[in-house]
Structures are given as C-alpha cells and as structure tokens.
Design a protein around this motif. Structure first.
Motif, PDB file in Angstrom:
ATOM      1  N   MET A  69      -5.938   6.980   0.586  1.00 15.42           N
ATOM      2  CA  MET A  69      -5.779   6.813  -0.868  1.00 15.42           C
ATOM      3  C   MET A  69      -4.309   6.768  -1.254  1.00 15.42           C
ATOM      4  O   MET A  69      -3.973   6.846  -2.402  1.00 15.42           O
ATOM      5  CB  MET A  69      -6.423   8.011  -1.595  1.00 15.42           C
ATOM      6  CG  MET A  69      -7.900   8.132  -1.410  1.00 15.42           C
ATOM      7  SD  MET A  69      -8.768   6.907  -2.356  1.00 15.42           S
ATOM      8  CE  MET A  69      -8.900   7.752  -3.935  1.00 15.42           C
ATOM      9  N   GLY A  70      -3.439   6.610  -0.266  1.00 23.99           N
ATOM     10  CA  GLY A  70      -2.029   6.907  -0.533  1.00 23.99           C
ATOM     11  C   GLY A  70      -1.168   5.803  -1.088  1.00 23.99           C
ATOM     12  O   GLY A  70       0.029   5.994  -1.191  1.00 23.99           O
ATOM     13  N   GLN A  71      -1.704   4.654  -1.449  1.00 29.14           N
ATOM     14  CA  GLN A  71      -0.790   3.573  -1.853  1.00 29.14           C
ATOM     15  C   GLN A  71      -1.535   2.443  -2.557  1.00 29.14           C
ATOM     16  O   GLN A  71      -2.759   2.376  -2.520  1.00 29.14           O
ATOM     17  CB  GLN A  71      -0.096   3.021  -0.615  1.00 29.14           C
ATOM     18  CG  GLN A  71      -1.100   2.484   0.394  1.00 29.14           C
ATOM     19  CD  GLN A  71      -0.472   2.168   1.727  1.00 29.14           C
ATOM     20  OE1 GLN A  71       0.536   1.499   1.776  1.00 29.14           O
ATOM     21  NE2 GLN A  71      -1.073   2.636   2.808  1.00 29.14           N
ATOM     22  N   ILE A  72      -0.736   1.589  -3.181  1.00 25.91           N
ATOM     23  CA  ILE A  72      -1.285   0.328  -3.679  1.00 25.91           C
ATOM     24  C   ILE A  72      -0.641  -0.779  -2.841  1.00 25.91           C
ATOM     25  O   ILE A  72       0.574  -0.763  -2.607  1.00 25.91           O
ATOM     26  CB  ILE A  72      -0.997   0.142  -5.182  1.00 25.91           C
ATOM     27  CG1 ILE A  72      -1.810   1.181  -5.969  1.00 25.91           C
ATOM     28  CG2 ILE A  72      -1.329  -1.271  -5.642  1.00 25.91           C
ATOM     29  CD1 ILE A  72      -1.569   1.198  -7.458  1.00 25.91           C
ATOM     30  N   CYS A  73      -1.470  -1.681  -2.353  1.00 25.39           N
ATOM     31  CA  CYS A  73      -0.973  -2.747  -1.478  1.00 25.39           C
ATOM     32  C   CYS A  73      -1.056  -4.100  -2.175  1.00 25.39           C
ATOM     33  O   CYS A  73      -2.002  -4.363  -2.913  1.00 25.39           O
ATOM     34  CB  CYS A  73      -1.804  -2.833  -0.198  1.00 25.39           C
ATOM     35  SG  CYS A  73      -1.518  -1.453   0.905  1.00 25.39           S
ATOM     36  N   VAL A  74      -0.073  -4.928  -1.894  1.00 24.86           N
ATOM     37  CA  VAL A  74      -0.089  -6.317  -2.365  1.00 24.86           C
ATOM     38  C   VAL A  74      -0.011  -7.218  -1.133  1.00 24.86           C
ATOM     39  O   VAL A  74       0.887  -7.050  -0.299  1.00 24.86           O
ATOM     40  CB  VAL A  74       1.112  -6.600  -3.301  1.00 24.86           C
ATOM     41  CG1 VAL A  74       1.277  -8.098  -3.535  1.00 24.86           C
ATOM     42  CG2 VAL A  74       0.946  -5.859  -4.616  1.00 24.86           C
ATOM     43  N   VAL A  75      -0.955  -8.126  -1.002  1.00 29.11           N
ATOM     44  CA  VAL A  75      -0.926  -9.061   0.125  1.00 29.11           C
ATOM     45  C   VAL A  75      -0.036 -10.240  -0.263  1.00 29.11           C
ATOM     46  O   VAL A  75      -0.334 -10.965  -1.213  1.00 29.11           O
ATOM     47  CB  VAL A  75      -2.350  -9.552   0.489  1.00 29.11           C
ATOM     48  CG1 VAL A  75      -2.287 -10.535   1.658  1.00 29.11           C
ATOM     49  CG2 VAL A  75      -3.250  -8.370   0.835  1.00 29.11           C
ATOM     50  N   ALA A  76       1.064 -10.393   0.442  1.00 27.22           N
ATOM     51  CA  ALA A  76       2.035 -11.447   0.107  1.00 27.22           C
ATOM     52  C   ALA A  76       1.490 -12.817   0.488  1.00 27.22           C
ATOM     53  O   ALA A  76       0.841 -12.973   1.519  1.00 27.22           O
ATOM     54  CB  ALA A  76       3.345 -11.192   0.849  1.00 27.22           C
ATOM     55  N   GLU A  77       1.740 -13.776  -0.388  1.00 28.91           N
ATOM     56  CA  GLU A  77       1.311 -15.146  -0.116  1.00 28.91           C
ATOM     57  C   GLU A  77       2.543 -16.027   0.037  1.00 28.91           C
ATOM     58  O   GLU A  77       3.504 -15.898  -0.722  1.00 28.91           O
ATOM     59  CB  GLU A  77       0.425 -15.645  -1.272  1.00 28.91           C
ATOM     60  CG  GLU A  77      -0.114 -17.035  -1.041  1.00 28.91           C
ATOM     61  CD  GLU A  77      -1.262 -17.400  -1.976  1.00 28.91           C
ATOM     62  OE1 GLU A  77      -1.943 -16.479  -2.482  1.00 28.91           O
ATOM     63  OE2 GLU A  77      -1.470 -18.600  -2.189  1.00 28.91           O
ATOM     64  N   HIS A  78       2.516 -16.896   1.025  1.00 29.79           N
ATOM     65  CA  HIS A  78       3.677 -17.751   1.271  1.00 29.79           C
ATOM     66  C   HIS A  78       3.213 -19.137   1.696  1.00 29.79           C
ATOM     67  O   HIS A  78       2.083 -19.316   2.145  1.00 29.79           O
ATOM     68  CB  HIS A  78       4.555 -17.142   2.380  1.00 29.79           C
ATOM     69  CG  HIS A  78       3.787 -16.802   3.631  1.00 29.79           C
ATOM     70  ND1 HIS A  78       3.495 -17.723   4.602  1.00 29.79           N
ATOM     71  CD2 HIS A  78       3.217 -15.639   4.038  1.00 29.79           C
ATOM     72  CE1 HIS A  78       2.798 -17.149   5.560  1.00 29.79           C
ATOM     73  NE2 HIS A  78       2.600 -15.877   5.246  1.00 29.79           N
ATOM     74  N   ARG A  79       4.098 -20.088   1.496  1.00 28.78           N
ATOM     75  CA  ARG A  79       3.775 -21.453   1.933  1.00 28.78           C
ATOM     76  C   ARG A  79       5.059 -22.228   2.152  1.00 28.78           C
ATOM     77  O   ARG A  79       5.957 -22.177   1.315  1.00 28.78           O
ATOM     78  CB  ARG A  79       2.934 -22.170   0.878  1.00 28.78           C
ATOM     79  CG  ARG A  79       2.424 -23.529   1.362  1.00 28.78           C
ATOM     80  CD  ARG A  79       1.944 -24.406   0.232  1.00 28.78           C
ATOM     81  NE  ARG A  79       0.913 -23.756  -0.539  1.00 28.78           N
ATOM     82  CZ  ARG A  79       0.557 -24.168  -1.767  1.00 28.78           C
ATOM     83  NH1 ARG A  79       1.145 -25.191  -2.320  1.00 28.78           N
ATOM     84  NH2 ARG A  79      -0.393 -23.534  -2.421  1.00 28.78           N
ATOM     85  N   LYS A  80       5.139 -22.910   3.254  1.00 28.04           N
ATOM     86  CA  LYS A  80       6.246 -23.818   3.563  1.00 28.04           C
ATOM     87  C   LYS A  80       7.610 -23.171   3.309  1.00 28.04           C
ATOM     88  O   LYS A  80       8.439 -23.716   2.591  1.00 28.04           O
ATOM     89  CB  LYS A  80       6.103 -25.108   2.748  1.00 28.04           C
ATOM     90  CG  LYS A  80       4.853 -25.897   3.121  1.00 28.04           C
ATOM     91  CD  LYS A  80       4.725 -27.159   2.324  1.00 28.04           C
ATOM     92  CE  LYS A  80       5.348 -28.318   3.065  1.00 28.04           C
ATOM     93  NZ  LYS A  80       5.130 -29.595   2.368  1.00 28.04           N
ATOM     94  N   LEU A 116       4.231   1.752  -3.422  1.00 23.52           N
ATOM     95  CA  LEU A 116       3.835   0.343  -3.380  1.00 23.52           C
ATOM     96  C   LEU A 116       4.192  -0.276  -2.022  1.00 23.52           C
ATOM     97  O   LEU A 116       5.336  -0.206  -1.578  1.00 23.52           O
ATOM     98  CB  LEU A 116       4.576  -0.404  -4.499  1.00 23.52           C
ATOM     99  CG  LEU A 116       4.446  -1.920  -4.555  1.00 23.52           C
ATOM    100  CD1 LEU A 116       2.995  -2.351  -4.615  1.00 23.52           C
ATOM    101  CD2 LEU A 116       5.194  -2.452  -5.771  1.00 23.52           C
ATOM    102  N   THR A 117       3.180  -0.864  -1.401  1.00 22.51           N
ATOM    103  CA  THR A 117       3.375  -1.498  -0.101  1.00 22.51           C
ATOM    104  C   THR A 117       3.081  -2.992  -0.206  1.00 22.51           C
ATOM    105  O   THR A 117       2.052  -3.381  -0.751  1.00 22.51           O
ATOM    106  CB  THR A 117       2.406  -0.894   0.945  1.00 22.51           C
ATOM    107  OG1 THR A 117       2.684   0.498   1.073  1.00 22.51           O
ATOM    108  CG2 THR A 117       2.561  -1.560   2.309  1.00 22.51           C
ATOM    109  N   ALA A 118       3.994  -3.807   0.311  1.00 22.87           N
ATOM    110  CA  ALA A 118       3.706  -5.245   0.440  1.00 22.87           C
ATOM    111  C   ALA A 118       3.236  -5.483   1.867  1.00 22.87           C
ATOM    112  O   ALA A 118       3.852  -4.990   2.821  1.00 22.87           O
ATOM    113  CB  ALA A 118       4.954  -6.060   0.153  1.00 22.87           C
ATOM    114  N   LEU A 119       2.138  -6.201   2.009  1.00 25.20           N
ATOM    115  CA  LEU A 119       1.618  -6.537   3.338  1.00 25.20           C
ATOM    116  C   LEU A 119       1.974  -7.987   3.616  1.00 25.20           C
ATOM    117  O   LEU A 119       1.618  -8.874   2.842  1.00 25.20           O
ATOM    118  CB  LEU A 119       0.096  -6.378   3.378  1.00 25.20           C
ATOM    119  CG  LEU A 119      -0.441  -4.966   3.201  1.00 25.20           C
ATOM    120  CD1 LEU A 119      -1.962  -5.000   3.055  1.00 25.20           C
ATOM    121  CD2 LEU A 119      -0.060  -4.106   4.396  1.00 25.20           C
TER     122      LEU A 119
END
Lengths: 324, 259
Positions: free
Chosen positions: A1-12, A37-40
């Motif tokens: 329960m320790g964080q909020i994650c954001v899945v990073a999106e990328h292209r080219k 806050l964690t970025a994945l």
C-alpha cells in the motif's frame, strides 16, 4: 500500500505528454494519501527517459530491455503484474490511450485489482479513491467508487490534467531492475509505425479552418461546405465520422487520432464535440460552432455558438460573402 | 475462420436531452430509441467480410433482455450465422462482470477470432473486450483498424494518437477491439431482419453458466450521475440566418482573418 505508481508511456524517442499529466495529478493524490510517487518505466536500453521522469517522481523504477522499446502487451503486462504483486501500490495510473486501453483491462484481470477507465478526475474519499468519468459522449458525468481492494487501477484521459509551467521539479531516485529471466513469450510482433496524417494539405498551417462533422449527413453535402471554405479562403477539415465514412482523407481529421490544430478561427459545422475532437482544437484562437443540437458538448468549449441548421447558416454566409 | 462478435444495444443520445433517473445513478430511458453500438456495427461487418473471404462462421453474442435481441437479428441479417443472448436477469453489471459472463459463455466455443467494439456509446468504458481476452488467455490488441488473417497469424493495424498507426502481427486465436472506420457497414433492410428470424438464436440464463460469486460481483459502482459542471460556454448568436451570417463574418474579421 506504500505508493502511487504511474506507468510511463513513450513513443519514438519521447516520453508522451500523458505521462507528465498523470505524474502531475498523482503528485496531488500522493499529498492527499501521504504516499510517495513512483514512475514505472519499461523501455529499450539507454533511452534517457528515466532522467526525464526523475524530475517528476520520488523514484523511477526502470526495466530496460530492447524487447520493451515498443509496446508489447504480453511483456508489459507480465512485468507490471509482477511489480504490482510485489510492491502492492495503492493506486496505479495508466494513460487512456490505445496503449493503455490494451494494457489496463488485461492487467486488472491478471492482478485482480478493480479498474476505472477514461477518468477525468480522481479524488480521495475516506482513504479510498473515487473517480469522475464522462458518459453518453460527455453529455453526463458519473462518480464511480471501487470495491474495497489492496490496490486500484485507473486510466486517465489525455488532457484531463494539464501541467502548469511552474510545476516544481523533483530529483527522484532512479532504480534499475532486471527484466525477469522467465518473461512471458510475446504473442505479438511490432512491425512499424505508419504516419497517417501526411497528405496533400496541412491543416495545422491554416489560419481559418472550416470543419465538418457527422451533422453533414451525406457525402454529397460536403460540396456545399467546401464551396464556402473556398470562398472564405479557408482550409477544410473534419471530425472522425467524416473520415470513417471515407468522405475525406485522414489528413483532414482534427482530434486525438488526427491532428492538433492552432487556427485563428475554427468554424465547426455539425460537430458534436466529442472529447477526442475537442482535444485537437485547444490551440485554436476562436472556436465558432454551428449545430442544431443545443446541448451538443461543442457549445461548452466554443467561444461563439449558433444553434441552427448548418446548411442554412452556410448558405447565408455564402450569400453575404458574395454580396460583400 | 470462426469468429465471435460481442455486441451491445445502446440508447440513441444524440440530439436528445438526457434526464437523470430518480436514484441519481442512471438516466431515464423510457423515451429513448435504441440502436446497436456504433463500434459493434463495424465489428459485425468486419467479421462477415472475413467469413466471406475465408469461410467459417460468425456468432453474435449479447448480454441483455428480450428487447436486446433486436441487435442480434440485425447481426444475423448482416450475415452472422448464429446468435446468442445471455440473460443476466436483474443482476448489477459492470465491465468486469460482463467480461466474466462472456468468457464463461464463450470458453467452450470453437473460434479463431473474437471481435468487440473499442467501447460503447453509453458508458464509454472500453474495458470489456480486453478483460474478456485476458480471462480467456488470448492474445489481444485494442483500437484495431485493419485485420488480415493468414494461417495462425493476423497482420493488424492499431490506431495510435496523433496521426500515427502501428502495424504488427499477432498470433491467433486472438481478441481485437475494433475502431470505427475499419470498413463501411452494409445496409440492413427491414425485410432482411425479418428473414433473419429463421436463423438460430440461443438464450442462456446467466445462472446456467456456473459463475462464482466473485465473478458476478462488480468491482466498480456508479455512485452518482450528474450534469456537466457549468462553464461559461459559447456566446450564442441568435437571429435569422442572414443576421447570424453577418455577425459571424464580423467576428472572423475582428479576429484578424481576412475573408
């Protein structure tokens, strides 16, 4: 329960804007829930993306492997499932993009976590998130709660959380992780990207766009509006339904799957104002909408509106211009 | 190639003032006309076209009441061979529950491809198709604008944002969510729908599917439906067409555009 994650999106070679929008919103949520806050990031090797993301998150968890350079649902889903099961984030945000629409529902089933899609707001309520969504093509909003769960998945509508220029940067820690040796076997193979926006005209360069939508009714009716556009010295553009019916080529299309435009004047005939379209005209100087449906969402974003039959208005404009 | 198409009947809401129901969690539907979900119409057409080229069968499935059979008859008239309606009774459904019900109904069937619309016109959620794929352990892709099956592989095109498509290959069996514009759905006559009444339509009560309580428990719940927040909105220009045209020309010129 320790964080909020954001899945990073990328292209080219670039992190996509939706990623920063999610990180911006997630920062506020992290404050509300007192969580880091964690970025994945799942990406190819040596992209430099992790450094971009570290300015926006407390930490960046990076999986780098050439197989992750372009989106692959099997590989991305396998890694994210393992991360979620191991780290148990309180909430994971994914963009409501083609990529996220493929990934998030599958991840929800795989992890057992509840999912709300295409959210335009996320709120903290008694320790649990609730989300705001648009339904019936934006004519109504709904507030949605989740079944109690160790974590929640949310897909975020692009453009819902615009990032202010003065947002302070962070210096997050970058943590490289090894890609699992027993990673899933991909059942899909990336071949290539294809640019569908290129064509005979460039609608992004026009000062005056005369744009048509579903309200045009029949292909034969386009000639009348094209004549008006010619008479005004304007460029003809359109919303999705017109391209879907093959009445105009894709390079005329304004919106998330078409082009974002910045004309001085955007004159919209018979366009309802679906968010995918509206997202493409946020840079327009002045938006004028003509639509006989007085409740059409386009009137919420237009500067001027005419609730009338578009052909009547177009014919009157032609007459006035002929007499001018 | 055996193809299953999952479809939904939705209210027509264009040019209609929607009213919130007394519970505040839905809309008043009594006065609304219903149609097939726009995205699903393209799915049926794509399935029928693939079947016409490659052979096999097309089965259309929906979850709903007897009224919803209207869209199954339409799918049959377009060329589907069989139709299945799963009757949910009075059960509360969210995207997750719908995907679990569909998965149970489909798991014993013979198929190479499952097609669903990218999303539905009413809830705009876009989750059922891919949840169904994951439950059935199928490969999947969302927002597909072209499908070319060849043996156990299909070449597909996915619409990304910003005027960009992605071309890829995917192993079959697979589930694809279909984007509008992939084809031009054929016209369906009332006569065609009448004729389709002879085709097979199976009704399965949800209780017969043997779903667990967990599968049938919604993971999300609508707490409240409300009108969009007030915005300043457009300055409405009133008057007859000639006067409106004059005002528009004045505005356009004032904004520095010569016409």
């Amino acid at each position: 329960m320790g964080q909020i994650c954001v899945v990073a999106e990328h292209r080219k070679g670039e992190i996509r804007e939706i990623t920063f929008e999610m990180l911006f919103k997630a920062r506020a949520l992290c404050r509300a829930f007192s969580l880091p806050l964690t970025a994945l990031l799942l990406a190819g090797k040596d992209t430099g993306y992790a450094d971009d993301l570290a300015r926006w998150a407390d930490r960046v968890v990076v999986f780098e492997d050439d197989r992750l350079e372009t989106f692959n649902s099997d590989l991305y889903k396998d890694i994210l499932n393992r991360v979620i099961r191991a780290d148990r984030p309180f909430m994971t945000l994914i963009g409501h993009t083609s990529w996220g629409m493929d990934l998030a529902p599958a991840l929800s089933v795989k992890t057992g976590l509840p999912l709300a899609t295409d959210c335009v707001d996320i709120q903290a309520e008694d320790g649990r998130p609730t989300v705001i969504r648009q339904i019936y093509s934006g004519k109504l909003f709904s507030r949605v709660s989740f079944k109690e769960s160790p974590g929640y998945l949310v897909t975020v509508r692009p453009g819902a959380f615009l990032v202010p220029d003065d947002t302070p940067v962070l210096e997050g820690e970058v943590m490289k992780q090894d890609v699992p040796v027993d990673l899933a076997e991909p059942r899909g193979t990336f071949i290539e990207f294809v640019d569908t926006g290129a064509g005979e005209i460039d609608i992004t360069q026009a000062d005056l766009l005369v744009s048509i939508g579903r309200g045009i009714g029949e292909e034969e009716n386009i000639a009348s509006i094209r004549e008006l556009a010619d008479r005004m010295g304007a460029t003809l553009s359109c919303s999705r339904p017109v391209v879907d019916k093959n009445w105009l080529p894709k390079f005329h299309q304004v919106g998330t799957s078409g082009k974002s435009v910045r004309p001085k004047i955007y004159l919209a005939f018979g366009i309802s104002g679906a968010f995918q379209h509206v997202a493409g005209i946020t840079g327009a100087g002045t938006v004028i909408a003509v639509n006989k449906d007085q409740k059409a969402p386009i009137f919420r974003v237009a500067d001027y509106g005419v609730a009338d039959d578009l052909f009547k208005v177009a014919d009157a404009l032609k007459e006035k211009l002929a007499g001018a | 190639m055996n193809i299953i198409v999952c479809i939904k009947r939705v209210p027509m809401t264009q040019e209609v003032d929607l009213e919130i129901d007394k519970d505040g969690k839905g809309i008043k539907t009594d006065a609304l006309a219903y149609v097939i979900n726009d995205w699903d119409n393209y799915c049926i057409e794509e399935a029928v076209r693939l079947q016409e080229t490659l052979g096999g069968s097309v089965t259309a499935i929906t979850i709903g009441s007897e009224d919803d059979e209207e869209i199954l008859r339409r799918a049959l008239a377009m060329g589907a061979d069989k139709a299945v309606r799963i009757d949910p009774g009075a059960r509360e459904l969210d995207g997750f529950v719908i995907s679990q019900v569909l998965a149970k109904a489909i798991q014993g069937m013979d198929y190479d491809l499952i097609l669903t619309g990218v999303q539905a016109d009413d809830d705009n959620s876009g989750m059922v198709g891919i949840m169904l794929a994951e439950t059935l352990a199928l490969s999947h892709a969302a927002v597909v604008t072209d499908v070319q099956p060849e043996g156990h592989i299909a070449a597909i095109r996915v619409e990304l944002e910003g005027g960009m498509d992605e071309v890829s290959k995917i192993q079959l069996p697979s589930l694809l969510t279909i984007q509008t514009g992939i084809n031009e759905p054929r016209y369906v006559s009332i006569m065609g729908i009448r004729k389709a009444r002879k085709k097979e339509l199976t009704i399965i009560p949800v209780a017969d599917l043997g779903l667990s309580e967990d599968d049938l428990t919604p993971r999300t719940r609508i707490e409240e439906v409300f009108l969009p927040p007030e915005t300043t909105g457009a300055e409405m220009i009133e008057g007859d067409a000639a006067s409106v045209a004059a005002q528009l020309i004045k505005i356009i010129k004032e904004k520095g555009v010569s016409i």
